[in-house]
Design a protein around this motif. Structure first.
Motif, PDB file in Angstrom:
ATOM      1  N   LEU A  30       3.408  -2.072  17.236  1.00 14.83           N
ATOM      2  CA  LEU A  30       2.074  -1.741  16.742  1.00 14.83           C
ATOM      3  C   LEU A  30       2.208  -1.178  15.331  1.00 14.83           C
ATOM      4  O   LEU A  30       2.900  -0.185  15.111  1.00 14.83           O
ATOM      5  CB  LEU A  30       1.378  -0.721  17.641  1.00 14.83           C
ATOM      6  N   LEU A  31       1.554  -1.846  14.390  1.00 18.18           N
ATOM      7  CA  LEU A  31       1.525  -1.392  12.994  1.00 18.18           C
ATOM      8  C   LEU A  31       0.128  -0.900  12.661  1.00 18.18           C
ATOM      9  O   LEU A  31      -0.866  -1.429  13.158  1.00 18.18           O
ATOM     10  CB  LEU A  31       1.843  -2.544  12.040  1.00 18.18           C
ATOM     11  N   ARG A  32       0.077   0.104  11.809  1.00 15.81           N
ATOM     12  CA  ARG A  32      -1.190   0.571  11.265  1.00 15.81           C
ATOM     13  C   ARG A  32      -1.138   0.295   9.764  1.00 15.81           C
ATOM     14  O   ARG A  32      -0.255   0.802   9.074  1.00 15.81           O
ATOM     15  CB  ARG A  32      -1.358   2.057  11.551  1.00 15.81           C
ATOM     16  N   ILE A  33      -2.060  -0.530   9.280  1.00 19.67           N
ATOM     17  CA  ILE A  33      -2.043  -0.957   7.882  1.00 19.67           C
ATOM     18  C   ILE A  33      -3.375  -0.629   7.219  1.00 19.67           C
ATOM     19  O   ILE A  33      -4.432  -1.023   7.699  1.00 19.67           O
ATOM     20  CB  ILE A  33      -1.767  -2.471   7.760  1.00 19.67           C
ATOM     21  N   GLY A  34      -3.295   0.090   6.109  1.00 16.92           N
ATOM     22  CA  GLY A  34      -4.485   0.433   5.340  1.00 16.92           C
ATOM     23  C   GLY A  34      -4.877  -0.687   4.393  1.00 16.92           C
ATOM     24  O   GLY A  34      -4.017  -1.438   3.923  1.00 16.92           O
ATOM     25  N   PRO A  35      -6.156  -0.789   4.073  1.00 13.84           N
ATOM     26  CA  PRO A  35      -6.621  -1.861   3.195  1.00 13.84           C
ATOM     27  C   PRO A  35      -6.109  -1.746   1.757  1.00 13.84           C
ATOM     28  O   PRO A  35      -6.153  -2.710   1.008  1.00 13.84           O
ATOM     29  CB  PRO A  35      -8.145  -1.746   3.251  1.00 13.84           C
ATOM     30  N   LEU A  36      -5.623  -0.591   1.360  1.00 12.33           N
ATOM     31  CA  LEU A  36      -5.099  -0.399   0.011  1.00 12.33           C
ATOM     32  C   LEU A  36      -3.578  -0.479  -0.038  1.00 12.33           C
ATOM     33  O   LEU A  36      -2.970  -0.145  -1.049  1.00 12.33           O
ATOM     34  CB  LEU A  36      -5.574   0.952  -0.549  1.00 12.33           C
ATOM     35  N   PRO A  66      -6.164  -1.574  11.783  1.00  6.11           N
ATOM     36  CA  PRO A  66      -6.483  -1.105  10.439  1.00  6.11           C
ATOM     37  C   PRO A  66      -6.498   0.421  10.360  1.00  6.11           C
ATOM     38  O   PRO A  66      -6.909   1.093  11.302  1.00  6.11           O
ATOM     39  CB  PRO A  66      -7.877  -1.671  10.178  1.00  6.11           C
ATOM     40  N   ALA A  67      -6.003   0.940   9.254  1.00  2.31           N
ATOM     41  CA  ALA A  67      -6.066   2.378   8.991  1.00  2.31           C
ATOM     42  C   ALA A  67      -7.264   2.631   8.075  1.00  2.31           C
ATOM     43  O   ALA A  67      -7.511   1.867   7.147  1.00  2.31           O
ATOM     44  CB  ALA A  67      -4.783   2.853   8.322  1.00  2.31           C
ATOM     45  N   PRO A  68      -8.008   3.687   8.329  1.00  2.00           N
ATOM     46  CA  PRO A  68      -9.186   3.949   7.501  1.00  2.00           C
ATOM     47  C   PRO A  68      -8.793   4.485   6.119  1.00  2.00           C
ATOM     48  O   PRO A  68      -7.741   5.098   5.945  1.00  2.00           O
ATOM     49  CB  PRO A  68      -9.943   5.018   8.292  1.00  2.00           C
ATOM     50  N   THR A  83     -14.909   3.623   1.205  1.00  3.64           N
ATOM     51  CA  THR A  83     -14.633   2.192   1.193  1.00  3.64           C
ATOM     52  C   THR A  83     -13.547   1.927   0.154  1.00  3.64           C
ATOM     53  O   THR A  83     -13.407   2.688  -0.812  1.00  3.64           O
ATOM     54  CB  THR A  83     -15.902   1.373   0.859  1.00  3.64           C
ATOM     55  N   PRO A  84     -12.760   0.869   0.348  1.00  3.66           N
ATOM     56  CA  PRO A  84     -11.640   0.603  -0.562  1.00  3.66           C
ATOM     57  C   PRO A  84     -12.040   0.466  -2.029  1.00  3.66           C
ATOM     58  O   PRO A  84     -11.278   0.813  -2.913  1.00  3.66           O
ATOM     59  CB  PRO A  84     -11.054  -0.709  -0.043  1.00  3.66           C
ATOM     60  N   ASN A  85     -13.241  -0.004  -2.296  1.00  2.00           N
ATOM     61  CA  ASN A  85     -13.644  -0.195  -3.685  1.00  2.00           C
ATOM     62  C   ASN A  85     -14.534   0.926  -4.227  1.00  2.00           C
ATOM     63  O   ASN A  85     -14.975   0.869  -5.369  1.00  2.00           O
ATOM     64  CB  ASN A  85     -14.352  -1.547  -3.851  1.00  2.00           C
ATOM     65  N   ARG A  86     -14.796   1.952  -3.408  1.00  2.00           N
ATOM     66  CA  ARG A  86     -15.604   3.108  -3.841  1.00  2.00           C
ATOM     67  C   ARG A  86     -15.038   4.360  -3.200  1.00  2.00           C
ATOM     68  O   ARG A  86     -15.465   4.763  -2.132  1.00  2.00           O
ATOM     69  CB  ARG A  86     -17.061   2.925  -3.440  1.00  2.00           C
ATOM     70  N   LEU A  87     -14.114   4.979  -3.888  1.00  2.00           N
ATOM     71  CA  LEU A  87     -13.439   6.166  -3.352  1.00  2.00           C
ATOM     72  C   LEU A  87     -14.250   7.422  -3.655  1.00  2.00           C
ATOM     73  O   LEU A  87     -13.773   8.376  -4.266  1.00  2.00           O
ATOM     74  CB  LEU A  87     -12.028   6.265  -3.916  1.00  2.00           C
ATOM     75  N   LEU A  88     -15.505   7.417  -3.194  1.00  7.07           N
ATOM     76  CA  LEU A  88     -16.420   8.528  -3.418  1.00  7.07           C
ATOM     77  C   LEU A  88     -16.451   9.445  -2.207  1.00  7.07           C
ATOM     78  O   LEU A  88     -16.275   9.005  -1.071  1.00  7.07           O
ATOM     79  CB  LEU A  88     -17.842   8.008  -3.677  1.00  7.07           C
ATOM     80  N   LEU A  99      -6.920  10.249  -2.754  1.00  7.45           N
ATOM     81  CA  LEU A  99      -6.697   9.385  -1.595  1.00  7.45           C
ATOM     82  C   LEU A  99      -5.742  10.075  -0.624  1.00  7.45           C
ATOM     83  O   LEU A  99      -4.664  10.530  -1.021  1.00  7.45           O
ATOM     84  CB  LEU A  99      -6.107   8.055  -2.056  1.00  7.45           C
ATOM     85  N   ILE A 100      -6.129  10.182   0.645  1.00  7.81           N
ATOM     86  CA  ILE A 100      -5.222  10.788   1.625  1.00  7.81           C
ATOM     87  C   ILE A 100      -4.763   9.798   2.695  1.00  7.81           C
ATOM     88  O   ILE A 100      -3.765  10.049   3.364  1.00  7.81           O
ATOM     89  CB  ILE A 100      -5.811  12.066   2.273  1.00  7.81           C
ATOM     90  N   SER A 101      -5.452   8.680   2.847  1.00  3.71           N
ATOM     91  CA  SER A 101      -4.953   7.609   3.713  1.00  3.71           C
ATOM     92  C   SER A 101      -5.669   6.314   3.370  1.00  3.71           C
ATOM     93  O   SER A 101      -6.727   6.320   2.767  1.00  3.71           O
ATOM     94  CB  SER A 101      -5.130   7.948   5.200  1.00  3.71           C
ATOM     95  N   GLY A 102      -5.045   5.225   3.789  1.00  5.74           N
ATOM     96  CA  GLY A 102      -5.600   3.912   3.533  1.00  5.74           C
ATOM     97  C   GLY A 102      -4.664   3.031   2.734  1.00  5.74           C
ATOM     98  O   GLY A 102      -4.892   1.839   2.598  1.00  5.74           O
TER      99      GLY A 102
END
Length: 122
Positions: A30-36, A66-68, A83-88, A99-102
Motif C-alpha cells: 500500500l502506497l500513499r502518494i500526494g498529488p504534488l 491518494p494523500a491530501p 487544492t494542488p493548484n491553490r495552496l491557500l 506545505l505540510i503534506s501532499g
C-alpha cells in the motif's frame, strides 16, 4: 519513464523489510502518494509488473491511495486542506502558507506471508 526507477527503489525497500521478517512472499503493498509528489499513479501501476518480476513481491497487489494536500497558514496558524493548484488557507484565505503534506510518496503498509515458525517469534 522515471516511475520504473521508483518501482525498483520501492521493491528494494520492500525486499529489505520482507527479509528482516523472513517473509516467504509479499501479498500486498500500500502506497500513499500526494498529488504534488511528481509521481503518476497510473504509470507507476504499469511499471510495477516489470520491476517486480522475479522478486519476492512479484505477485503482490499494489494499491495506491491518494494523500491530501495540507498547508499550515503562516498568518493564522491553521492547518487545512488545499487544492494542488491553490495552496491557500481554507480558514482565512491567506496565501502565506507552508506545505505540510501532499508531496510525499510513502510506503504505508505491507502484507506478507510468513513461515509458520517465524510468526511465533515476531
Amino acid at each position: 519513464m522515471h516511475e520504473l526507477s521508483i518501482c525498483m527503489s520501492l521493491l528494494d525497500q520492500v525486499e529489505r523489510i520482507a527479509k528482516e521478517h523472513r517473509a516467504e512472499r509479499v501479498e500486498r503493498i500500500l502506497l500513499r502518494i500526494g498529488p504534488l509528489s511528481g509521481v503518476e499513479a497510473p504509470l507507476l501501476m504499469n511499471a510495477y509488473p516489470l520491476a517486480a518480476a522475479g522478486t519476492i513481491a512479484e505477485h503482490a497487489q499494489l494499491d495506491i491511495e491518494p494523500a491530501p494536500v495540507r498547508v499550515q497558514c503562516l498568518d493564522c496558524s491553521a492547518e487545512t486542506e488545499a487544492t494542488p493548484n491553490r495552496l491557500l488557507c481554507a480558514s482565512c484565505g491567506s496565501y502565506h502558507t507552508k506545505l505540510i503534506s501532499g508531496d510525499e510518496m510513502l510506503l504505508a503498509s505491507l502484507e506478507m506471508s510468513l513461515p509458520e515458525d517465524a510468526s511465533e517469534t515476531l
